[in-house]
Scaffold this active site. Structure first.
Site, PDB file in Angstrom:
ATOM      1  N   ASP A  51       0.226  18.339 -15.363  1.00  0.00           N
ATOM      2  CA  ASP A  51       1.615  18.653 -15.705  1.00  0.00           C
ATOM      3  C   ASP A  51       2.294  17.558 -16.529  1.00  0.00           C
ATOM      4  O   ASP A  51       2.012  17.410 -17.704  1.00  0.00           O
ATOM      5  CB  ASP A  51       2.386  18.983 -14.422  1.00  0.00           C
ATOM      6  CG  ASP A  51       3.731  19.644 -14.688  1.00  0.00           C
ATOM      7  OD1 ASP A  51       4.129  19.731 -15.857  1.00  0.00           O
ATOM      8  OD2 ASP A  51       4.391  20.089 -13.737  1.00  0.00           O
TER       9      ASP A  51
ATOM     10  N   GLU B  14       9.246  27.022  -8.991  1.00  0.00           N
ATOM     11  CA  GLU B  14       9.087  25.599  -8.715  1.00  0.00           C
ATOM     12  C   GLU B  14      10.237  25.033  -7.888  1.00  0.00           C
ATOM     13  O   GLU B  14      10.038  24.149  -7.074  1.00  0.00           O
ATOM     14  CB  GLU B  14       8.991  24.871 -10.055  1.00  0.00           C
ATOM     15  CG  GLU B  14       8.769  23.375  -9.960  1.00  0.00           C
ATOM     16  CD  GLU B  14       8.448  22.756 -11.305  1.00  0.00           C
ATOM     17  OE1 GLU B  14       8.657  23.422 -12.343  1.00  0.00           O
ATOM     18  OE2 GLU B  14       7.969  21.604 -11.317  1.00  0.00           O
TER      19      GLU B  14
ATOM     20  N   HIS C 126       3.079  26.344 -10.501  1.00  0.00           N
ATOM     21  CA  HIS C 126       4.105  25.987  -9.504  1.00  0.00           C
ATOM     22  C   HIS C 126       4.529  27.229  -8.706  1.00  0.00           C
ATOM     23  O   HIS C 126       5.703  27.599  -8.708  1.00  0.00           O
ATOM     24  CB  HIS C 126       5.374  25.388 -10.129  1.00  0.00           C
ATOM     25  CG  HIS C 126       5.125  24.340 -11.176  1.00  0.00           C
ATOM     26  ND1 HIS C 126       4.381  23.218 -10.944  1.00  0.00           N
ATOM     27  CD2 HIS C 126       5.540  24.237 -12.463  1.00  0.00           C
ATOM     28  CE1 HIS C 126       4.364  22.481 -12.048  1.00  0.00           C
ATOM     29  NE2 HIS C 126       5.048  23.076 -12.981  1.00  0.00           N
TER      30      HIS C 126
HETATM   31  C1  NGQ Z   1       8.421  21.870 -18.470  1.00  0.00           C
HETATM   32  N1  NGQ Z   1       8.094  21.131 -16.203  1.00  0.00           N
HETATM   33  O1  NGQ Z   1       8.401  22.870 -19.154  1.00  0.00           O
HETATM   34  O2  NGQ Z   1       8.025  20.776 -18.886  1.00  0.00           O
HETATM   35  C2  NGQ Z   1       8.889  21.961 -17.047  1.00  0.00           C
HETATM   36  C3  NGQ Z   1      10.321  21.593 -16.934  1.00  0.00           C
HETATM   37  C4  NGQ Z   1      11.613  23.746 -16.971  1.00  0.00           C
HETATM   38  C5  NGQ Z   1       7.835  21.505 -14.958  1.00  0.00           C
HETATM   39  N2  NGQ Z   1       8.258  22.667 -14.595  1.00  0.00           N
HETATM   40  C6  NGQ Z   1      11.272  22.486 -17.682  1.00  0.00           C
HETATM   41  N3  NGQ Z   1       7.207  20.713 -14.129  1.00  0.00           N
HETATM   42  O3  NGQ Z   1      10.895  24.208 -16.081  1.00  0.00           O
HETATM   43  O4  NGQ Z   1      12.645  24.301 -17.316  1.00  0.00           O
HETATM   44 ZN    ZN Z   2       4.800  22.733 -16.676  1.00  0.00          ZN
END
Ligand code: NGQ
Ligand code: ZN
Length: 458
Positions: free
Chosen positions: A324, A239, A273
């Site tokens: 998401d 991502e 992602h």
């Molecule tokens: C999540 N969200 O797990 O909610 C993640 C952020 C991460 C996105 N990647 C936390 N959009 O990737 O460490």
């Molecule tokens: Zn996620």
């Protein structure tokens, strides 16, 4: 057994008029006919256009309650995905199981009203705030399942395995402690979730989700995946540029390349992602048969980057869309944001279009197939044997006026919004009628109370 009759519907072989379909007690379509007079017992849907409904392949419901609380620049100067994540960790530290359920129910109502019939919940808030498992290790998984059942959305539950705080193997700290940290705890949790889902609706699916290569060491990935021999496998893959560089430094390859070389990535997999890929990775992911899980609104909000959509589709790659962080729940806008990201990068129009279909039809067809595949859900088409995941659009909506066939989808996705969504059936359960979910008032009231309780958390 029930039957529906629509003047216009999108079937696997294209737009057909005078379509009758029957739905069995198990929520699956048993028969579809076109071009015939309505059967006597069929419920007519005058003024409606009937489509297969999309599955939303990636959601963290709890983040809905943070929407609008993270849009200021912090004291550190540069705001980023990583500073947003710090805020998210502060938020998770205070959520109770009842709040998790209340927020999930609101998200599911909004997803249904937006036109999604099913959701893949990538769920990692497993433990109590002190990091210890609840008495039932699947406590919060079952809260998600309860919210799904109360709203009628089709659920693919993806319990997340989260073992390390980063690629260096550091233990979970601070807000991360609620995510788990031990494979034996997760094993117990996954089995408890399986037991708890046994009496849920028959379209419920259980998968598994290693959070990311940052959170699951390579040596444990295979062992963890053995827990779930048949269900969907989801993970966050590439991502952020910093993440790609860190994976390359730690594992010797970029994340998508590393995964394809080290795991049997196939149709069961969803790489969420897959933002940052080289041309070689893009082609190889397309060839694997896995689904790229794209979350265009959240990816834009978090400043992730632009997916290689044109090259990926040209290589035959599969994708689906997810909401998401749920900061804005809007189906048409997700697909539009994806499409516009490509146009802005390439300074061109209709880059994703695969003639003879229009752009809207190309996007919708792809997201139907990719979403159903990624959720392990027999859906994505109005055809016998598939679950009756259906959406009825308002044929009188202004953005559809004077449009036919594929241009109806273009009118909805490019010129309209989800107010054209009138009715939703999820595995035959009709839960949205006239644009409103049947339990909206009650669920919304509980959600309002919840966000008020949480207002001081950030
Ligand atoms: C999540 N969200 O797990 O909610 C993640 C952020 C991460 C996105 N990647 C936390 N959009 O990737 O460490
Ligand atoms: Zn996620």
């Amino acid at each position: 057994m029930s039957s529906l009759f629509a003047e216009l519907a999108l079937l696997p072989d294209g737009w057909r008029r005078d379509v009758a379909l029957t739905i069995g007690a198990d929520g699956r379509i048993t028969a579809v006919t076109a071009g015939q007079a309505p059967p006597a017992d069929a419920q007519a849907l005058p003024g409606r256009i009937l489509l297969p409904a999309l599955a939303n392949l990636h959601s963290h419901t709890f983040q809905r309650a943070m929407a609008g609380l993270t849009e200021a620049r912090g004291a550190a100067g540069q705001d980023s995905f990583w500073t947003w994540r710090e805020l998210m960790y502060r938020f998770v530290a205070v959520l109770t199981p009842a709040q998790i359920e209340a927020i999930a129910a609101q998200v599911f109502v909004e997803l249904l009203e937006a036109g999604y019939a099913a959701v893949g919940e990538f769920h990692y808030l497993h433990h109590g705030p002190d990091g210890r498992p609840y008495a039932n290790p699947a406590e919060t998984c079952l809260r998600i399942a309860a919210a799904a059942q109360a709203t009628g959305i089709g659920l693919t539950l993806l319990p997340v395995l989260y073992l390390t705080g980063d690629l260096d193997g550091r233990p979970l700290a601070g807000g991360q402690r609620r995510f788990g940290g031990r494979l034996d705890d997760f094993t117990a949790l996954w089995h408890a979730a399986a037991a708890g889902l046994a009496d849920r609706p028959a379209d419920t699916v259980l998968g598994i989700a290693p959070h990311s290569l940052r959170a699951v060491p390579p040596a444990l990935l295979g062992e963890a995946l053995a827990l779930c021999p048949a269900g969907p496998i989801h993970l966050h893959i590439a991502e952020q540029v910093r993440e790609v560089q860190a994976v390359e430094a730690a594992l010797g390859a970029r994340p998508v390349a590393w995964l394809l070389a080290n795991q049997p990535v196939d149709r069961r997999w969803c790489l969420v992602h897959a933002t940052h890929m080289t041309p070689a990775e893009t082609g190889a992911l397309a060839a694997s048969g896995a689904v790229a899980g794209l979350c265009p609104i959240t990816e834009a909000n978090l400043g992730d980057g632009i997916f290689q959509g044109a090259a990926y589709l040209a290589a035959g790659g599969r994708f689906g869309i997810g909401s998401d962080s749920n900061l804005r729940i809007a189906l048409a806008e997700e697909l539009r944001q994806l499409d516009y990201s490509q146009r802005l990068r390439d300074q061109a129009r209709a880059v994703l279009c695969q003639p003879p279909r229009s752009t809207g039809r190309t996007l919708y067809d792809a997201a139907l197939a990719g979403g159903a595949q990624a959720l392990g859900r027999a859906a994505g088409a109005i055809a016998p044997g598939r679950f009756a995941d259906l959406v009825a659009l308002d044929a009188d909506a202004l953005c559809l006026a004077g449009r036919r066939d594929d241009r109806l989808l273009d009118g909805w996705l490019f010129a309209g919004d989800d107010r054209v969504v009138m009715d939703i059936w999820s595995a035959g359960r009709r839960v949205v009628e006239g644009g409103r979910h049947h339990a909206r008032d009650r669920i919304e009231q509980r959600y309002r109370q919840t966000v008020r309780q949480l207002a001081g958390a950030l």
